[in-house]
Motif scaffolding. Structure first.
Motif, PDB file in Angstrom:
ATOM      1  N   ASN A  39       0.816  -1.215   0.000  1.00  0.00           N
ATOM      2  CA  ASN A  39       0.000   0.000   0.000  1.00  0.00           C
ATOM      3  C   ASN A  39       0.847   1.262   0.000  1.00  0.00           C
ATOM      4  N   THR A  40       1.946   1.246   0.738  1.00  0.00           N
ATOM      5  CA  THR A  40       2.780   2.447   0.835  1.00  0.00           C
ATOM      6  C   THR A  40       3.384   2.798  -0.518  1.00  0.00           C
ATOM      7  N   ILE A  41       3.966   1.793  -1.192  1.00  0.00           N
ATOM      8  CA  ILE A  41       4.533   2.052  -2.514  1.00  0.00           C
ATOM      9  C   ILE A  41       3.440   2.431  -3.504  1.00  0.00           C
ATOM     10  N   PHE A  42       2.297   1.775  -3.422  1.00  0.00           N
ATOM     11  CA  PHE A  42       1.172   2.068  -4.310  1.00  0.00           C
ATOM     12  C   PHE A  42       0.734   3.527  -4.165  1.00  0.00           C
ATOM     13  N   LYS A  43       0.371   3.923  -2.973  1.00  0.00           N
ATOM     14  CA  LYS A  43      -0.232   5.244  -2.784  1.00  0.00           C
ATOM     15  C   LYS A  43       0.794   6.362  -2.902  1.00  0.00           C
ATOM     16  N   MET A  44       2.006   6.163  -2.408  1.00  0.00           N
ATOM     17  CA  MET A  44       3.020   7.198  -2.555  1.00  0.00           C
ATOM     18  C   MET A  44       3.521   7.287  -4.002  1.00  0.00           C
ATOM     19  N   GLY A  45       3.616   6.147  -4.673  1.00  0.00           N
ATOM     20  CA  GLY A  45       4.004   6.171  -6.082  1.00  0.00           C
ATOM     21  C   GLY A  45       2.987   6.894  -6.942  1.00  0.00           C
ATOM     22  N   TYR A  46       1.726   6.773  -6.585  1.00  0.00           N
ATOM     23  CA  TYR A  46       0.672   7.478  -7.323  1.00  0.00           C
ATOM     24  C   TYR A  46       0.821   8.989  -7.149  1.00  0.00           C
ATOM     25  N   GLN A  47       1.108   9.414  -5.929  1.00  0.00           N
ATOM     26  CA  GLN A  47       1.344  10.839  -5.688  1.00  0.00           C
ATOM     27  C   GLN A  47       2.579  11.314  -6.446  1.00  0.00           C
ATOM     28  N   ALA A  48       3.608  10.464  -6.502  1.00  0.00           N
ATOM     29  CA  ALA A  48       4.820  10.833  -7.238  1.00  0.00           C
ATOM     30  C   ALA A  48       4.509  11.067  -8.708  1.00  0.00           C
ATOM     31  N   TRP A  49       3.675  10.196  -9.302  1.00  0.00           N
ATOM     32  CA  TRP A  49       3.335  10.365 -10.722  1.00  0.00           C
ATOM     33  C   TRP A  49       2.650  11.709 -10.949  1.00  0.00           C
ATOM     34  N   ILE A  50       1.729  12.062 -10.067  1.00  0.00           N
ATOM     35  CA  ILE A  50       1.004  13.330 -10.223  1.00  0.00           C
ATOM     36  C   ILE A  50       1.974  14.504 -10.210  1.00  0.00           C
ATOM     37  N   LEU A  51       2.839  14.546  -9.199  1.00  0.00           N
ATOM     38  CA  LEU A  51       3.744  15.682  -9.052  1.00  0.00           C
ATOM     39  C   LEU A  51       4.756  15.743 -10.192  1.00  0.00           C
ATOM     40  N   LEU A  52       5.318  14.597 -10.563  1.00  0.00           N
ATOM     41  CA  LEU A  52       6.317  14.590 -11.633  1.00  0.00           C
ATOM     42  C   LEU A  52       5.688  14.888 -12.986  1.00  0.00           C
ATOM     43  N   ALA A  53       4.443  14.468 -13.198  1.00  0.00           N
ATOM     44  CA  ALA A  53       3.779  14.755 -14.470  1.00  0.00           C
ATOM     45  C   ALA A  53       3.492  16.242 -14.624  1.00  0.00           C
ATOM     46  N   VAL A  54       3.030  16.890 -13.556  1.00  0.00           N
ATOM     47  CA  VAL A  54       2.787  18.336 -13.625  1.00  0.00           C
ATOM     48  C   VAL A  54       4.107  19.072 -13.855  1.00  0.00           C
ATOM     49  N   ALA A  55       5.135  18.689 -13.109  1.00  0.00           N
ATOM     50  CA  ALA A  55       6.443  19.318 -13.314  1.00  0.00           C
ATOM     51  C   ALA A  55       6.952  19.052 -14.724  1.00  0.00           C
ATOM     52  N   GLY A  56       6.735  17.855 -15.243  1.00  0.00           N
ATOM     53  CA  GLY A  56       7.174  17.528 -16.592  1.00  0.00           C
ATOM     54  C   GLY A  56       6.462  18.344 -17.645  1.00  0.00           C
ATOM     55  N   GLY A  57       5.159  18.592 -17.447  1.00  0.00           N
ATOM     56  CA  GLY A  57       4.431  19.424 -18.395  1.00  0.00           C
ATOM     57  C   GLY A  57       4.995  20.830 -18.478  1.00  0.00           C
ATOM     58  N   VAL A  58       5.381  21.374 -17.331  1.00  0.00           N
ATOM     59  CA  VAL A  58       5.990  22.703 -17.321  1.00  0.00           C
ATOM     60  C   VAL A  58       7.410  22.644 -17.879  1.00  0.00           C
ATOM     61  N   ALA A  59       8.124  21.551 -17.588  1.00  0.00           N
ATOM     62  CA  ALA A  59       9.499  21.409 -18.085  1.00  0.00           C
ATOM     63  C   ALA A  59       9.549  21.393 -19.604  1.00  0.00           C
ATOM     64  N   VAL A  60       8.503  20.886 -20.247  1.00  0.00           N
ATOM     65  CA  VAL A  60       8.451  20.895 -21.710  1.00  0.00           C
ATOM     66  C   VAL A  60       8.543  22.322 -22.244  1.00  0.00           C
ATOM     67  N   ALA A  61       8.018  23.285 -21.495  1.00  0.00           N
ATOM     68  CA  ALA A  61       8.093  24.683 -21.920  1.00  0.00           C
ATOM     69  C   ALA A  61       9.348  25.381 -21.415  1.00  0.00           C
ATOM     70  N   VAL A  62       9.822  24.994 -20.217  1.00  0.00           N
ATOM     71  CA  VAL A  62      10.926  25.718 -19.582  1.00  0.00           C
ATOM     72  C   VAL A  62      12.289  25.202 -20.027  1.00  0.00           C
ATOM     73  N   ALA A  63      12.460  23.868 -20.038  1.00  0.00           N
ATOM     74  CA  ALA A  63      13.781  23.299 -20.301  1.00  0.00           C
ATOM     75  C   ALA A  63      14.386  23.741 -21.628  1.00  0.00           C
ATOM     76  N   PRO A  64      13.633  23.760 -22.751  1.00  0.00           N
ATOM     77  CA  PRO A  64      14.250  24.185 -24.022  1.00  0.00           C
ATOM     78  C   PRO A  64      14.809  25.597 -23.980  1.00  0.00           C
ATOM     79  N   ARG A  65      14.275  26.451 -23.130  1.00  0.00           N
ATOM     80  CA  ARG A  65      14.772  27.828 -23.033  1.00  0.00           C
ATOM     81  C   ARG A  65      16.082  27.908 -22.255  1.00  0.00           C
ATOM     82  N   ARG A  66      16.421  26.824 -21.558  1.00  0.00           N
ATOM     83  CA  ARG A  66      17.630  26.809 -20.739  1.00  0.00           C
ATOM     84  C   ARG A  66      18.759  26.009 -21.375  1.00  0.00           C
TER      85      ARG A  66
END
Length: 731
Positions: free
Chosen positions: A508-535
């Motif tokens: 359960n711990t890996i399941f539920k915390m891994g799910y939260q990790a996907w959410i946070l990393l996906a949102v950050a990744g969506g922004v990184a698609v716009a930010v990273a190329p400029r850097r």
């Protein structure tokens, strides 16, 4: 189609009513939070209904309609009294684009669910039971439909939101279940689009040459909801058999003896689970976190400040009652966001106010869900230290299979950070040397994998607190750090639940915390698609873009092949009726369910056949589809919810099999049974019913299914008290 349009119109109405409220609560963000209006509107109505029901107001359609009217009146008052908003082309574009995303996602989600609408199999019966319990219970907490005389001991406010959609649109509940899944998907897509676009626009306003911030929102939707993990994508691409032979379910079981679910899998399987319903609410909480990091705490002496504080507290606090695992992540990120904002020199004079505001939000959130906390008895037994982990090779391989595409995209941020360092070569040499030494020292204890993730999280946290970066970019780094912490945490600690001291100890711990990790990393990744190329310089940027596109394409293959495999059983036109499987096997049961819905009071106790959890034969189908409590439903789940089922299974068998009228009558009175079902399942399991039929009067019979009523109705049983003081935990 009519049912689909009814739910769509309801969500649009709630969203329009909440537009002024969202603009007040998130007005300091670019776009003014208009893309979150539907999520906020549904949340406010659900909270009002739940709070009133918890305080003794009778639950019913009148309460739901009244809460919706309160939302509409409050929104109208804020719109009427509010000052005219300044012209903001981005705000208008974001709202229009969000409406388009929502409509497409909802209609597409409804069609997707209609391709395999049966609400049975996997955990669907449990979720359907929870939804119906919130609809028919007289008050909250709801009664437990799978254990008569008890109340639900589970987080249920997400299912209450689904029940509200059903109640306010008067759709058949199993069809409403499928439409609620479509609504969760659409609300998640809209919130993800709004959050990614808002952070990209904030970065543009702070100096980055981002031309299309809405593209970052679209990227966020893709990374969060439309791609699978690399293992599933590669398996889909290399699968040589027919679609029906593809093992779509196994792709969520990467680390042995654990669950490694990702959002796309959640919608493929179609379970209306707590962690799925929490998706749009988590994104709403992240919007308040982003606003705190970008603009600091509001001015509490103003009405806008009080409203923002209330909405932020509710968006975070409600997560504990929707999916308790989401609460510590959201609360922790808010605290970190305030700390990030305090790094700005001009914020130092407001340090005390910022800390007080953060405490008010977290503490206020607890107060806003206090009735739930007082009743909920979590099955968590504290925190344990992980004793056995994977080797570095297995850890790296499994996590690459799970998060490979997201890791590559976010790697662009790390590369840009390295290139932008004052002495990049020195950083690279010392960092590599330190990593090799750490791996060598920690490999013996299988801590090397966790150490590498902690180190990556430390780099992200350092960037989040860097004054040299724009505030919007620091928010992105904060999300990265939070996601990596959710991955590293279960390598060190785990929540001790019913699986403690088994080989599934960390499941359960890996399941539920891994799910939260996907959410946070996906949102950050969506922004990184716009930010990273400029850097990045041109060549690294090109290589990074090619790798990102390739990995996303591979991961997206699961959406096609996995969906085709999951939906392979469909044989006729799309439909929403979730009971059609039962109509094919026991048509009289459908009519009996409808009769009980129309004639039996919400708290009436039913007697029906008992079988094993996940039984394909339909055990507990009456209580599941009506919400009326049965003597015993899924026994294993009741044990997980800290309920003692005693001898109920044997007693149910005795009531159906025994020919001794006195014994059967005593058990009927003991469990206060008002209706007994005698259908094909009961006859197959127990026979023709023994003395049961002779003790009651037959009030319904059709196509082999009969219902017997027992008079007088039993007195209502008082609700039990929690067995121990509640704690902020549970699985």
């Amino acid at each position: 189609m009519t049912e689909t349009l009814r739910v769509l119109v309801l969500l649009e109405v709630l969203g329009l009513a909440a537009l002024p409220l969202a603009a007040r609560a998130l007005g300091r963000l670019p776009g003014a939070g208009l893309g979150f209006a539907k999520v906020l509107g549904l949340l406010l109505v659900a909270w009002l209904v739940w709070l009133a029901g918890s305080l003794g107001v009778p639950n019913g359609s009148g309460l739901a309609i009244g809460a919706a009217l309160v939302l509409a009146l409050l929104g109208a008052a804020v719109w009427r009294l509010g000052r005219r908003a300044e012209a903001d082309p981005f705000r208008r574009r974001l709202w229009i684009a969000s409406e388009v995303v929502f409509a497409l996602a909802f209609l597409g989600g409804a069609l997707y669910m209609a391709l395999s609408p049966d609400v049975w199999g996997t955990e669907k019966p449990m979720d359907m039971m929870l939804v119906n319990a919130t609809i028919v219970s007289d008050s909250y907490p709801p009664h437990d439909p799978w254990l008569s005389g008890e109340q639900l001991n589970y987080y249920y406010l997400g299912q209450l939101m689904a029940g509200l959609l059903i109640r306010l649109t008067a759709v058949e509940p199993s069809a409403g279940y499928n439409l609620a899944m479509a609504a969760v998907f659409a609300l998640s897509a809209t919130a993800a689009f709004a959050l990614g676009s808002t952070l990209a626009e904030a970065a543009r306003r702070q100096g980055l040459a981002i031309r299309r911030p809405l593209a970052a929102g679209a990227s966020t939707v893709v990374l969060l909801l439309l791609i699978g993990n690399l293992r599933g994508g590669w398996a889909a691409l290399t699968h040589s058999g027919g679609a029906g032979a593809f093992d779509w379910f196994a792709q969520s079981r990467v680390i042995p003896d654990t669950i490694n679910e990702f959002p796309l899998f959640s919608f493929v399987v179609g379970d209306l689970h707590a962690h799925v319903i929490a998706l749009p609410l988590t994104l709403l909480a992240l919007a308040f976190t982003a606003q705190a990091a970008l603009a600091g705490p509001p001015r509490l002496l103003r009405l806008r400040g009080w409203w923002e504080t209330f909405c932020a507290a509710l968006s975070i606090g409600i997560l504990y009652a929707v999916n308790s695992w989401s609460w510590p992540v959201a609360a922790g990120l808010l605290a970190a966001a305030i700390a990030v904002w305090l790094r700005d020199p001009q914020a130092r004079r407001r340090r005390g106010r910022a800390i007080a505001w953060g405490a008010a939000v977290v503490g206020g959130g607890i107060v806003l869900v206090l009735p739930f906390l007082l009743e909920f008895d979590p099955n968590a037994r504290g925190i344990g230290v992980v004793g056995r982990r994977e080797s570095l090779g297995a850890f790296a391989g499994h996590h690459a299979e799970m998060y490979g595409a997201l890791a590559w995209i976010l790697g662009g941020l790390y590369l840009a950070r390295l290139i932008g360092a004052r002495h990049p070569a020195r950083v690279l040499v010392f960092g590599t040397t330190g990593g090799i030494v750490a791996v060598a020292l920690l490999s013996a204890a299988d801590l090397a994998g966790a150490a590498l993730v902690v180190a990556a999280a430390g780099v992200a946290l350092h960037a989040a607190f860097s004054r040299a970066l724009p505030a919007a970019e620091r928010v992105t780094w904060l999300l990265v750090a939070g996601g990596l912490a959710c991955i590293a945490g279960p390598e060190l600690l785990y929540v001790r639940d019913e699986f403690d001291e088994t080989r599934f100890v960390r499941m359960n711990t890996i399941f539920k915390m891994g799910y939260q990790a996907w959410i946070l990393l996906a949102v950050a990744g969506g922004v990184a698609v716009a930010v990273a190329p400029r850097r990045l310089p041109r060549l690294p940027r090109l290589l990074w873009a090619i790798g990102a596109a390739g990995l996303v394409a591979v991961s997206a293959a699961y959406a096609v092949t996995g969906s085709a495999a999951r939906k392979a059983g469909i044989a006729d036109v799309p439909r929403l009726d979730g009971r059609s499987w039962l109509a094919r096997t026991s048509p009289g049961d459908i009519a009996a369910i409808d009769w009980l819905r129309d004639r039996a009071r919400g708290e009436a106790v039913l007697l029906e056949a008992v079988g094993d959890d996940y039984s394909p034969f339909g055990n507990a189908r009456m209580s599941t589809y009506t919400g009326r409590p049965t003597v015993l439903g899924w026994q294993g789940h009741e044990l997980q919810w800290s309920h003692d089922v005693g001898s109920r299974r044997a007693d149910v068998e005795t009531m159906y099999r025994s020919g001794d009228a006195a014994v059967v009558r005593g058990l009927l009175e003991r469990y206060r049974v008002e209706y007994a079902v005698l259908g094909p399942l009961e006859r197959t399991t127990y026979g023709e019913g023994g003395a049961l039929a002779s003790l009651g009067r037959r009030v319904f019979e059709r196509d082999g299914t009969a219902i017997y009523a027992y008079d007088p109705p039993p007195p209502r049983r008082e609700r039990r008290e929690p067995k121990r003081p509640p704690a902020l935990g549970g699985s």
